[in-house]
Scaffold this motif. Sequence first.
Motif, mmCIF file in Angstrom:
data_model
loop_
_atom_site.group_PDB
_atom_site.id
_atom_site.type_symbol
_atom_site.label_atom_id
_atom_site.label_comp_id
_atom_site.label_asym_id
_atom_site.label_seq_id
_atom_site.Cartn_x
_atom_site.Cartn_y
_atom_site.Cartn_z
ATOM 1 N N ASP A 104 0.800 -1.231 0.000
ATOM 2 C CA ASP A 104 0.000 0.000 0.000
ATOM 3 C C ASP A 104 0.830 1.277 0.000
ATOM 4 O O ASP A 104 0.398 2.304 -0.524
ATOM 5 C CB ASP A 104 -0.929 0.034 1.226
ATOM 6 N N TYR A 105 2.005 1.230 0.602
ATOM 7 C CA TYR A 105 2.767 2.460 0.831
ATOM 8 C C TYR A 105 3.574 2.921 -0.379
ATOM 9 O O TYR A 105 4.134 4.020 -0.371
ATOM 10 C CB TYR A 105 3.708 2.280 2.030
ATOM 11 N N PHE A 106 3.643 2.073 -1.427
ATOM 12 C CA PHE A 106 4.438 2.421 -2.594
ATOM 13 C C PHE A 106 3.557 2.792 -3.775
ATOM 14 O O PHE A 106 2.353 2.526 -3.788
ATOM 15 C CB PHE A 106 5.373 1.265 -2.964
ATOM 16 N N THR A 107 4.173 3.399 -4.770
ATOM 17 C CA THR A 107 3.448 3.822 -5.964
ATOM 18 C C THR A 107 3.665 2.826 -7.100
ATOM 19 O O THR A 107 4.651 2.062 -7.080
ATOM 20 C CB THR A 107 3.947 5.200 -6.442
ATOM 21 N N PRO A 108 2.778 2.796 -8.104
ATOM 22 C CA PRO A 108 2.994 1.928 -9.258
ATOM 23 C C PRO A 108 4.347 2.172 -9.926
ATOM 24 O O PRO A 108 5.017 1.228 -10.353
ATOM 25 C CB PRO A 108 1.842 2.284 -10.194
ATOM 26 N N ASN A 109 4.754 3.433 -9.999
ATOM 27 C CA ASN A 109 6.019 3.773 -10.638
ATOM 28 C C ASN A 109 7.191 3.141 -9.885
ATOM 29 O O ASN A 109 8.074 2.512 -10.486
ATOM 30 C CB ASN A 109 6.183 5.292 -10.680
ATOM 31 N N TYR A 110 7.190 3.276 -8.562
ATOM 32 C CA TYR A 110 8.270 2.719 -7.752
ATOM 33 C C TYR A 110 8.283 1.195 -7.846
ATOM 34 O O TYR A 110 9.347 0.579 -8.020
ATOM 35 C CB TYR A 110 8.106 3.145 -6.292
ATOM 36 N N LEU A 111 7.124 0.586 -7.736
ATOM 37 C CA LEU A 111 7.055 -0.873 -7.740
ATOM 38 C C LEU A 111 7.465 -1.446 -9.089
ATOM 39 O O LEU A 111 8.135 -2.482 -9.152
ATOM 40 C CB LEU A 111 5.632 -1.324 -7.384
ATOM 41 N N TYR A 112 7.066 -0.777 -10.168
ATOM 42 C CA TYR A 112 7.471 -1.253 -11.501
ATOM 43 C C TYR A 112 8.996 -1.219 -11.621
ATOM 44 O O TYR A 112 9.608 -2.183 -12.096
ATOM 45 C CB TYR A 112 6.835 -0.401 -12.591
ATOM 46 N N ASP A 113 9.603 -0.126 -11.177
ATOM 47 C CA ASP A 113 11.069 -0.022 -11.243
ATOM 48 C C ASP A 113 11.743 -1.042 -10.327
ATOM 49 O O ASP A 113 12.769 -1.641 -10.685
ATOM 50 C CB ASP A 113 11.514 1.392 -10.857
ATOM 51 N N ALA A 128 10.945 2.214 -21.541
ATOM 52 C CA ALA A 128 10.123 2.110 -22.754
ATOM 53 C C ALA A 128 8.941 1.178 -22.518
ATOM 54 O O ALA A 128 7.803 1.469 -22.918
ATOM 55 C CB ALA A 128 10.980 1.623 -23.924
ATOM 56 N N ARG A 129 9.205 0.052 -21.860
ATOM 57 C CA ARG A 129 8.150 -0.933 -21.603
ATOM 58 C C ARG A 129 7.126 -0.367 -20.620
ATOM 59 O O ARG A 129 5.917 -0.565 -20.768
ATOM 60 C CB ARG A 129 8.782 -2.210 -21.065
ATOM 61 N N ALA A 158 -2.352 -2.138 -12.254
ATOM 62 C CA ALA A 158 -0.959 -1.952 -11.831
ATOM 63 C C ALA A 158 -0.312 -3.300 -11.536
ATOM 64 O O ALA A 158 0.851 -3.533 -11.907
ATOM 65 C CB ALA A 158 -0.902 -1.054 -10.600
ATOM 66 N N SER A 159 -1.045 -4.193 -10.895
ATOM 67 C CA SER A 159 -0.511 -5.530 -10.608
ATOM 68 C C SER A 159 -0.186 -6.271 -11.896
ATOM 69 O O SER A 159 0.845 -6.950 -12.002
ATOM 70 C CB SER A 159 -1.531 -6.341 -9.789
ATOM 71 N N LEU A 160 -1.068 -6.150 -12.873
ATOM 72 C CA LEU A 160 -0.848 -6.818 -14.155
ATOM 73 C C LEU A 160 0.401 -6.264 -14.836
ATOM 74 O O LEU A 160 1.246 -7.025 -15.327
ATOM 75 C CB LEU A 160 -2.075 -6.635 -15.047
ATOM 76 N N ALA A 161 0.523 -4.939 -14.842
ATOM 77 C CA ALA A 161 1.693 -4.313 -15.468
ATOM 78 C C ALA A 161 2.982 -4.778 -14.804
ATOM 79 O O ALA A 161 3.964 -5.125 -15.474
ATOM 80 C CB ALA A 161 1.566 -2.793 -15.386
ATOM 81 N N ILE A 162 2.984 -4.822 -13.485
ATOM 82 C CA ILE A 162 4.189 -5.189 -12.743
ATOM 83 C C ILE A 162 4.540 -6.659 -12.939
ATOM 84 O O ILE A 162 5.715 -7.038 -12.952
ATOM 85 C CB ILE A 162 4.008 -4.831 -11.251
ATOM 86 N N SER A 163 3.524 -7.504 -13.141
ATOM 87 C CA SER A 163 3.802 -8.930 -13.364
ATOM 88 C C SER A 163 4.485 -9.178 -14.704
ATOM 89 O O SER A 163 5.016 -10.261 -14.941
ATOM 90 C CB SER A 163 2.500 -9.738 -13.290
ATOM 91 N N LEU A 164 4.492 -8.161 -15.576
ATOM 92 C CA LEU A 164 5.050 -8.333 -16.914
ATOM 93 C C LEU A 164 6.332 -7.531 -17.140
ATOM 94 O O LEU A 164 6.750 -7.355 -18.288
ATOM 95 C CB LEU A 164 4.004 -7.917 -17.960
ATOM 96 N N VAL A 165 6.960 -7.062 -16.069
ATOM 97 C CA VAL A 165 8.125 -6.179 -16.218
ATOM 98 C C VAL A 165 9.239 -6.825 -17.036
ATOM 99 O O VAL A 165 9.978 -6.140 -17.750
ATOM 100 C CB VAL A 165 8.684 -5.733 -14.842
ATOM 101 N N HIS A 166 9.387 -8.146 -16.941
ATOM 102 C CA HIS A 166 10.500 -8.837 -17.599
ATOM 103 C C HIS A 166 10.076 -9.452 -18.935
ATOM 104 O O HIS A 166 10.814 -10.252 -19.513
ATOM 105 C CB HIS A 166 11.082 -9.914 -16.684
#
Length: 257
Positions: A104-113, A128-129, A158-166
């Motif tokens: 909860d305490y983090f942002t989508p941007n931080y978690l994606y990175d 880019a991704r 956001a969860s979906l985006a982060i699951s695909l970072v790689h």
Amino acid sequence: MKELLVVDNLHKTFNLSAKQQKIERTKSKTKVAVDNLSFKAFEGEVYGLLGPNGAGKTTTLRMLATLIKPDGGDAVIAGSSIVKEADKVREKIGFLTSELKLEDYFTPNYLYDFFSELHKVPNDVRDARKKEIFDIFGISKFAEVKVADLSTGMKQKASLAISLVHNPDIIIFDEPTNGLDVLTARVVTDFIGDLKERGKTIIVSTHIFNLIEKVCDRVGIVINGKMVKSGTLEEITVGRSLEDSFFEIYKENVKED
């Protein structure tokens, strides 16, 4: 067609507490969640696991994602065993489930990175991704909003985006549209179709007939932890609706138990 996932006699049993025994109305101290389940998925297809709540779908996907170990059997994902080569499997898959929550305490941007760094994604590729997928899901303007302040739909995106970072070749979605409003569910459904067009292999578990009909090439019906039928939609339905076909198969197998 190239086999990217081969599931061979997966088996998982859980111990039951006294309270759980009462809820389950059983004197048995164990419950078989997944009962020697087998199926295959091929490169570039969407394979659906269809069944009621408690059928063993989530347990199956958690084993495939190496979150829990099977008591028996194995699965080979892109040449790597979930039992013997869990680390290699994790490098090859993306996994999304509503049971795993973003902090909860983090942002989508931080978690994606953060997760991109864990997967050793180069910064230029990451940026880019991230722009592409944040734009697709409308996350960009919420990129610096804490997860706790996001709507349910935006958290799922956001969860979906982060699951695909790689940029994994095999993607496992456990109830990807569960609890979403119709608009967000449509965005997620369309994106699954887009991933398929990009050649990804996708495993989807759901109890929603409409989702199976829209995105899946083949489907496996799971009841009481067992794979009772698997095939194309045409093979499963034989000219009837998927819902009618499912309930007929369900009644036949419940009687057998």
